[in-house]
Structures are given as structure tokens and as C-alpha cells.
Design a protein around this motif. Sequence first.
Motif, mmCIF file in Angstrom:
data_model
loop_
_atom_site.group_PDB
_atom_site.id
_atom_site.type_symbol
_atom_site.label_atom_id
_atom_site.label_comp_id
_atom_site.label_asym_id
_atom_site.label_seq_id
_atom_site.Cartn_x
_atom_site.Cartn_y
_atom_site.Cartn_z
ATOM 1 N N VAL A 173 -17.736 45.997 -30.772
ATOM 2 C CA VAL A 173 -16.427 45.352 -30.559
ATOM 3 C C VAL A 173 -16.623 43.944 -30.020
ATOM 4 O O VAL A 173 -15.973 42.984 -30.454
ATOM 5 N N PHE A 174 -17.532 43.799 -29.039
ATOM 6 C CA PHE A 174 -17.809 42.484 -28.456
ATOM 7 C C PHE A 174 -18.316 41.514 -29.525
ATOM 8 O O PHE A 174 -17.896 40.354 -29.586
ATOM 9 N N PHE A 175 -19.224 42.012 -30.385
ATOM 10 C CA PHE A 175 -19.794 41.188 -31.447
ATOM 11 C C PHE A 175 -18.710 40.683 -32.387
ATOM 12 O O PHE A 175 -18.664 39.504 -32.729
ATOM 13 N N GLU A 176 -17.812 41.581 -32.770
ATOM 14 C CA GLU A 176 -16.774 41.227 -33.741
ATOM 15 C C GLU A 176 -15.676 40.357 -33.133
ATOM 16 O O GLU A 176 -15.147 39.462 -33.782
ATOM 17 N N LYS A 177 -15.325 40.618 -31.872
ATOM 18 C CA LYS A 177 -14.193 39.931 -31.255
ATOM 19 C C LYS A 177 -14.580 38.626 -30.548
ATOM 20 O O LYS A 177 -13.706 37.913 -30.066
ATOM 21 N N ALA A 178 -15.870 38.350 -30.481
ATOM 22 C CA ALA A 178 -16.302 37.131 -29.780
ATOM 23 C C ALA A 178 -15.659 35.897 -30.402
ATOM 24 O O ALA A 178 -15.522 35.798 -31.630
ATOM 25 N N TYR A 179 -15.289 34.964 -29.552
ATOM 26 C CA TYR A 179 -14.627 33.738 -30.014
ATOM 27 C C TYR A 179 -15.609 32.841 -30.764
ATOM 28 O O TYR A 179 -15.236 32.151 -31.703
ATOM 29 N N SER A 180 -16.879 32.863 -30.348
ATOM 30 C CA SER A 180 -17.885 31.988 -30.945
ATOM 31 C C SER A 180 -18.632 32.712 -32.067
ATOM 32 O O SER A 180 -18.814 33.935 -32.020
ATOM 33 N N PRO A 181 -19.098 31.966 -33.063
ATOM 34 C CA PRO A 181 -19.883 32.562 -34.160
ATOM 35 C C PRO A 181 -21.181 33.187 -33.662
ATOM 36 O O PRO A 181 -21.923 32.573 -32.881
ATOM 37 N N LEU A 182 -21.451 34.421 -34.097
ATOM 38 C CA LEU A 182 -22.684 35.132 -33.771
ATOM 39 C C LEU A 182 -23.290 35.679 -35.066
ATOM 40 O O LEU A 182 -22.569 36.182 -35.919
ATOM 41 N N VAL A 183 -24.626 35.550 -35.195
ATOM 42 C CA VAL A 183 -25.294 36.087 -36.375
ATOM 43 C C VAL A 183 -26.570 36.817 -35.939
ATOM 44 O O VAL A 183 -27.119 36.539 -34.873
ATOM 45 N N ILE A 184 -27.013 37.761 -36.795
ATOM 46 C CA ILE A 184 -28.256 38.489 -36.552
ATOM 47 C C ILE A 184 -29.126 38.390 -37.797
ATOM 48 O O ILE A 184 -28.654 38.610 -38.922
ATOM 49 N N LEU A 185 -30.399 38.022 -37.592
ATOM 50 C CA LEU A 185 -31.355 37.901 -38.694
ATOM 51 C C LEU A 185 -32.549 38.814 -38.421
ATOM 52 O O LEU A 185 -32.884 39.085 -37.264
ATOM 53 N N ASN A 186 -33.210 39.253 -39.518
ATOM 54 C CA ASN A 186 -34.388 40.096 -39.330
ATOM 55 C C ASN A 186 -35.631 39.228 -39.180
ATOM 56 O O ASN A 186 -35.538 37.988 -39.115
ATOM 57 N N SER A 187 -36.780 39.870 -39.154
ATOM 58 C CA SER A 187 -38.027 39.144 -38.922
ATOM 59 C C SER A 187 -38.374 38.186 -40.058
ATOM 60 O O SER A 187 -39.198 37.294 -39.894
ATOM 61 N N GLU A 188 -37.732 38.352 -41.226
ATOM 62 C CA GLU A 188 -37.956 37.457 -42.358
ATOM 63 C C GLU A 188 -36.881 36.366 -42.425
ATOM 64 O O GLU A 188 -36.787 35.651 -43.423
ATOM 65 N N LEU A 189 -36.088 36.260 -41.346
ATOM 66 C CA LEU A 189 -34.979 35.299 -41.275
ATOM 67 C C LEU A 189 -33.951 35.534 -42.379
ATOM 68 O O LEU A 189 -33.417 34.586 -42.982
ATOM 69 N N VAL A 190 -33.692 36.806 -42.629
ATOM 70 C CA VAL A 190 -32.646 37.207 -43.570
ATOM 71 C C VAL A 190 -31.457 37.727 -42.762
ATOM 72 O O VAL A 190 -31.626 38.467 -41.794
ATOM 73 N N PHE A 191 -30.244 37.314 -43.152
ATOM 74 C CA PHE A 191 -29.052 37.712 -42.423
ATOM 75 C C PHE A 191 -28.821 39.218 -42.510
ATOM 76 O O PHE A 191 -28.812 39.798 -43.601
ATOM 77 N N VAL A 192 -28.640 39.828 -41.361
ATOM 78 C CA VAL A 192 -28.343 41.250 -41.262
ATOM 79 C C VAL A 192 -26.866 41.468 -40.978
ATOM 80 O O VAL A 192 -26.246 42.379 -41.509
ATOM 81 N N ASP A 193 -26.306 40.582 -40.160
ATOM 82 C CA ASP A 193 -24.882 40.716 -39.832
ATOM 83 C C ASP A 193 -24.362 39.383 -39.295
ATOM 84 O O ASP A 193 -25.116 38.568 -38.746
ATOM 85 N N VAL A 194 -23.075 39.158 -39.494
ATOM 86 C CA VAL A 194 -22.372 38.005 -38.905
ATOM 87 C C VAL A 194 -21.032 38.498 -38.395
ATOM 88 O O VAL A 194 -20.482 39.478 -38.907
#
Length: 364
Positions: free
Chosen positions: A15-36
Motif C-alpha cells: 500500500v505504501f509503495f502504491e500510494k507514495a506521492y513520489s515515484p518509486l521503482v524496483i529493478l533486479n540485478s540486471e537493471l530490469v524493471f520489476v515494478d513501478v
Amino acid sequence: MNLSISESNDHLKSVFFEKAYSPLVILNSELVFVDVNNAAETVSGLNRKQFIGKSLLDMFPYLKGTKRLESYKNVLKTGKPLGFDSVSFFTKDGIEHKFMIRAFKIGDFMGISTLDVTTLTDIIGELKNAKTSLQNANEHLKVQNQELEDFSYVVAHDLKAPLSNLKSLIKIVLSTNDISDELYPMVDRIGKVAEVMCSKIRGINDVMAVKSSFGEKHQKILFAEIIENIKLTHSEEIINSRTIIKEDFSKCPFIEYNPSHIDSILLNLMSNALKYRHPNRKLNIKISTKVIKGRTHLFFKDNGIGFDENLATNKIFGLFKRMHTHVDGLGVGLYIIYTIIKKNGGNIKVKSKINIGTEFTIQF
């Protein structure tokens, strides 16, 4: 259905990740997007599906070969977080955003949090431009002030001699018997005007002399010695008026100051006290010094005729401004005192009551 503590925590994090006011992203060890999160979608103008499975270079090809890309890889390698203060990002519409970026390792993944500082950056830029403009204006004013001071000095210097000559010639004319009774009052009046003009020129020269002395080195000065010299200067007037002067410099016997400035301050204070003494009582002058919160303070008090302390400061300390006109004076002394003290970062206050006296408090 009841959630376990672990599931509850995961839910809160989601919920915190989705509702955060600022942009947040997660990448794997190959710098591939896992979630935004939603904020990242909003700012970029792209949806989550357009991110997921794409590499960082797929989405931001301009990062190839940059130090920032290597820094991201280093976060995954070492686990040490890093930050960037101002990173530009352009939307598909060509609108620039400025972000503060924080990259940190989460397990085998890397999280990137951002803060949009576009408005703040714009404000800082405007403030820097305003500061530059003020500095330029200040430099321009300094040049203008210097030009005005130079002009005043030249005018005062060049007018001094011809005015003195004019005054002398008028005296010669008045001393002869060749002038008619009709013209005598007019010539006499011209002489008095010339005298006033000469006095004004002397006052301007005194002010210019003080201003030209700023920047001279400060020296250790004993208050008692300065006052003793000033008393010698006014010895005849002090004796004839039976003036009583009480001094107390025990709490602060000396000061580091420009010698000519401290002499000018005390000389003008003494001159004014003697000049504006009360006709019906003996003049009493009290002079003392002390250190208050690390600053030297001088107190100069008399029981003279005083003046209305409610007058504006620019009246009391203004050039050629006089509190009384029944005695000779130029209205230069207090202006010189005020100019010296303010230029040296000090302050001056005055308390006065008509027919009671005046007290000056000077913070050096």
C-alpha cells in the motif's frame, strides 16, 4: 480472512509503495524493471506494463556509458546506497522535471526513490538570479556613491577659496566709507550669506575627511587619554562655565578602534554638551564605559537644555540638521558620530528631555 503478521506487513508495504506521492521503482540485478508505483506512471506518462521487463537502458538509453549507470551497478554490487541531488527527466511532451534520486539495495533487487524538486530548483535559480542582480545593483550604487563623494569633495575644495576671498572682500568693502547707507544693509547681508556658505563648506570637508579615513587600522586606545586631550582642547570653556566632568572607565578602560574616529565621536559629544548647556545651572557631564555581551558600550550624559527625543532619527542625526538655533552650529557633529558608528557596525541611541538633559548610548 485474517492475515498473518508477515502477510499484514507485506500488505502495508504494498500500500505504501502504491500510494507514495513520489515515484518509486524496483529493478533486479540486471537493471530490469520489476515494478513501478502509480506516481512513476503519472510522471513518466507510461503505464506499468510498458516498464515491466524492460531494462533501464531500454527506457533511458541516454544513461549508456554514464557514471550514473555505473553508480547504480555499484549499489547492487556493494550494497552502499547513493544519491543524486538534481537529475533531469523529460516527459514524452518534452517537459523537464528535476529529481533528487536515492538508490538502495533491497535483497537482490535495487530500489530507486525520487523526489520532484522542479519547483524548488526553479526557485533557487530565481533566487540566484535575484542575488546576482542585487550584487550588480549594489556595485553600481557603490560606483555612483563614490562618484558623488568625489564630486562633493571637489566642489567643497574648489569653492572654499573663492568663498573665503568673497567674504574677505565684503569685509573690506564694509570697512570703507565709500558704500552708501542704502547699499550697506544689502552688502552686509551678502557677507552673512557668504559666511554661512563657508561654514557649510567646512562642514562638508569635515564629513569627507571622516569618510576618507574608513579602512584605517584600529589601535588600542585608552578612553581616559582621549578624554584628557579633549578636556585640554575645551579647557577655557570648561573652566569658564565651571563644568563638572565625571568619568568612570574602570569596567572598560580601552577600545580597539580607529583613533581619529573615537576622537571625533567624543570631541563632538563634548562640544555639543558645552554648546547646549543650561543657562541656569552648572553643567554636569558623566562619561562611562562597560562591556555588555562582548560589545563595548559608551554612555555620555549631560544635564543641558535637551531636545525632543521623539524627533525622527534622520532629523537628530541628519546632515545640517539642528535641534537648536539660538547658538552657532552647523548640524554636522551628530551626523559625523552616526556615520562613524554605523560604518563600523555599531549602534547609537539617544534619550533626551527638554530642560532636563541628554544621554547617548553608543554600542561599538
